[in-house]
Design a protein around this motif. Structure first.
Motif, PDB file in Angstrom:
ATOM      1  N   ILE A  18       0.832  -1.206   0.000  1.00  0.00           N
ATOM      2  CA  ILE A  18       0.000   0.000   0.000  1.00  0.00           C
ATOM      3  C   ILE A  18       0.864   1.253   0.000  1.00  0.00           C
ATOM      4  O   ILE A  18       0.611   2.188  -0.765  1.00  0.00           O
ATOM      5  CB  ILE A  18      -0.963  -0.001   1.214  1.00  0.00           C
ATOM      6  CG1 ILE A  18      -2.025  -1.080   1.050  1.00  0.00           C
ATOM      7  CG2 ILE A  18      -1.604   1.379   1.403  1.00  0.00           C
ATOM      8  CD1 ILE A  18      -2.838  -1.352   2.304  1.00  0.00           C
ATOM      9  N   PHE A  21       2.456   1.642  -3.359  1.00  0.00           N
ATOM     10  CA  PHE A  21       1.393   1.960  -4.316  1.00  0.00           C
ATOM     11  C   PHE A  21       1.026   3.439  -4.224  1.00  0.00           C
ATOM     12  O   PHE A  21       0.910   4.126  -5.253  1.00  0.00           O
ATOM     13  CB  PHE A  21       0.159   1.092  -4.045  1.00  0.00           C
ATOM     14  CG  PHE A  21      -0.928   1.213  -5.080  1.00  0.00           C
ATOM     15  CD1 PHE A  21      -0.999   0.329  -6.134  1.00  0.00           C
ATOM     16  CD2 PHE A  21      -1.898   2.209  -4.986  1.00  0.00           C
ATOM     17  CE1 PHE A  21      -2.000   0.428  -7.096  1.00  0.00           C
ATOM     18  CE2 PHE A  21      -2.906   2.318  -5.932  1.00  0.00           C
ATOM     19  CZ  PHE A  21      -2.955   1.423  -6.985  1.00  0.00           C
ATOM     20  N   ILE A  22       0.844   3.952  -3.007  1.00  0.00           N
ATOM     21  CA  ILE A  22       0.493   5.367  -2.815  1.00  0.00           C
ATOM     22  C   ILE A  22       1.579   6.274  -3.374  1.00  0.00           C
ATOM     23  O   ILE A  22       1.288   7.240  -4.088  1.00  0.00           O
ATOM     24  CB  ILE A  22       0.233   5.679  -1.324  1.00  0.00           C
ATOM     25  CG1 ILE A  22      -1.041   4.986  -0.857  1.00  0.00           C
ATOM     26  CG2 ILE A  22       0.149   7.191  -1.083  1.00  0.00           C
ATOM     27  CD1 ILE A  22      -1.225   4.989   0.652  1.00  0.00           C
ATOM     28  N   ALA A  42       2.172   2.373 -10.437  1.00  0.00           N
ATOM     29  CA  ALA A  42       1.471   1.694  -9.339  1.00  0.00           C
ATOM     30  C   ALA A  42       0.900   0.344  -9.767  1.00  0.00           C
ATOM     31  O   ALA A  42       0.971  -0.630  -9.012  1.00  0.00           O
ATOM     32  CB  ALA A  42       0.368   2.584  -8.785  1.00  0.00           C
ATOM     33  N   THR A  61      -4.559  -3.715  -1.452  1.00  0.00           N
ATOM     34  CA  THR A  61      -3.513  -2.751  -1.801  1.00  0.00           C
ATOM     35  C   THR A  61      -4.041  -1.690  -2.771  1.00  0.00           C
ATOM     36  O   THR A  61      -3.860  -0.491  -2.554  1.00  0.00           O
ATOM     37  CB  THR A  61      -2.294  -3.472  -2.415  1.00  0.00           C
ATOM     38  OG1 THR A  61      -1.741  -4.341  -1.434  1.00  0.00           O
ATOM     39  CG2 THR A  61      -1.242  -2.491  -2.889  1.00  0.00           C
ATOM     40  N   GLY A  65      -4.792   1.924  -1.400  1.00  0.00           N
ATOM     41  CA  GLY A  65      -3.821   2.807  -2.032  1.00  0.00           C
ATOM     42  C   GLY A  65      -4.481   3.895  -2.865  1.00  0.00           C
ATOM     43  O   GLY A  65      -4.123   5.068  -2.766  1.00  0.00           O
ATOM     44  N   SER A  69      -4.661   7.872  -1.872  1.00  0.00           N
ATOM     45  CA  SER A  69      -4.111   8.834  -2.832  1.00  0.00           C
ATOM     46  C   SER A  69      -5.146   9.890  -3.200  1.00  0.00           C
ATOM     47  O   SER A  69      -4.835  11.081  -3.247  1.00  0.00           O
ATOM     48  CB  SER A  69      -3.645   8.118  -4.099  1.00  0.00           C
ATOM     49  OG  SER A  69      -2.571   7.270  -3.807  1.00  0.00           O
TER      50      SER A  69
END
Length: 178
Positions: A18, A21-22, A42, A61, A65, A69
């Motif tokens: 996560i 990914f962010i 991502a 995730t 994520g 975001s």
């Protein structure tokens, strides 16, 4: 005891997944023209995370994520139709990598070709059906605009995963899988 170790690895993998990914989704993204779409790594990262930890970790995730975001970008507001679509995308990619056994045994050209065919199908379903129809029904967005943005994401995500995601899978398999 072994089950607890595996569960702990999945929790840690999800948290790390996560966070990365962010960072990739929000901070290392390039906006595409006048759309709200971005080129980001991502989803390439997501392909590796799901191959290692499975579909549930991929779904969580992508969902958390993307929601985080959006919240960081839009004054605490998430674009929920796309957050849900991204969670489904993570689930689909995870099911694909699990079904193909991408990181089990040798990572063959056949596995990679099948993975990329199926990730294209997942992109088409999520970004040309789920997200646009959600935008139309929930946010009253024009279908033309919704499908245009969805099509852009299909192309961008497919190419990013095919190039960078496949590379990440190869690197991981080479260095970390026996």
């Amino acid at each position: 005891m072994k089950h607890n170790i595996i569960a702990a690895h999945k929790v840690i993998g999800t948290i790390v997944g996560i966070i990365i990914f962010i960072v990739l989704f929000k901070y290392l993204a390039v906006q595409i023209g006048d759309t709200s779409d971005n080129v980001t790594l991502a989803h390439a990262w997501l392909s590796l995370i799901t191959a290692i930890f499975g579909p549930v970790v991929g779904a969580v995730t992508a969902f958390i994520g993307h929601a985080t975001s959006d919240a960081l970008t839009n004054n605490g507001t998430a674009w929920w139709t796309w957050v849900i679509a991204d969670g489904l995308f993570g689930l689909f990619i995870g099911l694909i990598t699990k079904r193909l056994g991408v990181l089990i045994g040798k990572l063959t050209t056949r596995k990679l070709v099948l993975f990329n065919i199926w990730q294209l199908v997942a992109n088409l379903v999520v970004w040309l059906i789920v997200a646009p129809l959600g935008d139309y029904w929930v946010y009253n967005l024009s279908l033309g605009v919704a499908f245009k943005e969805g099509l852009i994401l299909v192309v961008v995500n497919f190419l990013t995963i095919a190039i960078v995601g496949t590379g990440l899978l190869k690197i991981y398999q080479h260095y970390f899988v026996e």
